[in-house]
Design an enzyme around this catalytic site. Structure first.
Site, PDB file in Angstrom:
ATOM      1  N   HIS A  78      22.904 118.981 -32.590  1.00  0.00           N
ATOM      2  CA  HIS A  78      22.036 120.152 -32.514  1.00  0.00           C
ATOM      3  C   HIS A  78      21.604 120.587 -33.921  1.00  0.00           C
ATOM      4  O   HIS A  78      20.423 120.888 -34.162  1.00  0.00           O
ATOM      5  CB  HIS A  78      22.758 121.288 -31.799  1.00  0.00           C
ATOM      6  CG  HIS A  78      21.964 122.527 -31.616  1.00  0.00           C
ATOM      7  ND1 HIS A  78      20.863 122.600 -30.789  1.00  0.00           N
ATOM      8  CD2 HIS A  78      22.101 123.759 -32.169  1.00  0.00           C
ATOM      9  CE1 HIS A  78      20.363 123.817 -30.824  1.00  0.00           C
ATOM     10  NE2 HIS A  78      21.092 124.543 -31.666  1.00  0.00           N
ATOM     11  N   ASP A  81      19.123 118.197 -35.338  1.00  0.00           N
ATOM     12  CA  ASP A  81      17.850 118.389 -34.645  1.00  0.00           C
ATOM     13  C   ASP A  81      17.067 119.543 -35.273  1.00  0.00           C
ATOM     14  O   ASP A  81      15.858 119.441 -35.477  1.00  0.00           O
ATOM     15  CB  ASP A  81      18.120 118.659 -33.160  1.00  0.00           C
ATOM     16  CG  ASP A  81      16.850 118.740 -32.336  1.00  0.00           C
ATOM     17  OD1 ASP A  81      15.985 117.861 -32.492  1.00  0.00           O
ATOM     18  OD2 ASP A  81      16.742 119.675 -31.522  1.00  0.00           O
TER      19      ASP A  81
END
Length: 106
Positions: A78, A81
């Site tokens: 995450h 990202d």
């Protein structure tokens, strides 16, 4: 790396990636109204945020090369990202600013 330290690294990556995206979006909005100096300054801020994230990634890669394996889990994915989105959004913002500049110059 202890878990608290790892989570601080992850949260830092998320923060820097998110900041880069927000600053790039702000740059687009400034260019849209003709404030190209403001847009340039906002891109410079985005670049600083990306550099901070990149420095963290470089540190992680150095530690990995030295045998200190980084735990890869959903949190880390995450965070990476967010960094990648920040970089991509910054690059798109630069192109959009150039288009707004070209339109304004005509």
């Amino acid at each position: 790396m202890v878990e608290d330290e790892r989570m601080q690294v992850i949260m830092g990556l998320i923060m820097h990636g998110g900041n880069a995206k927000s600053q790039a979006f702000q740059a687009i909005q400034l260019a849209k109204v003709g404030d190209f100096d403001g847009a340039k300054a906002a891109i410079a801020q985005a670049d600083q945020s990306i550099k901070a994230a990149h420095d963290t990634q470089t540190d992680m890669l150095t530690k990995e090369a030295q045998g200190e394996h980084a735990k890869v889990d959903l949190y880390m994915v995450h965070a990476q990202d967010h960094v990648m989105n920040g970089i991509t959004f910054r690059d798109l913002a630069v192109e959009m600013i150039a288009i707004y500049q070209k339109i304004t110059d005509k």
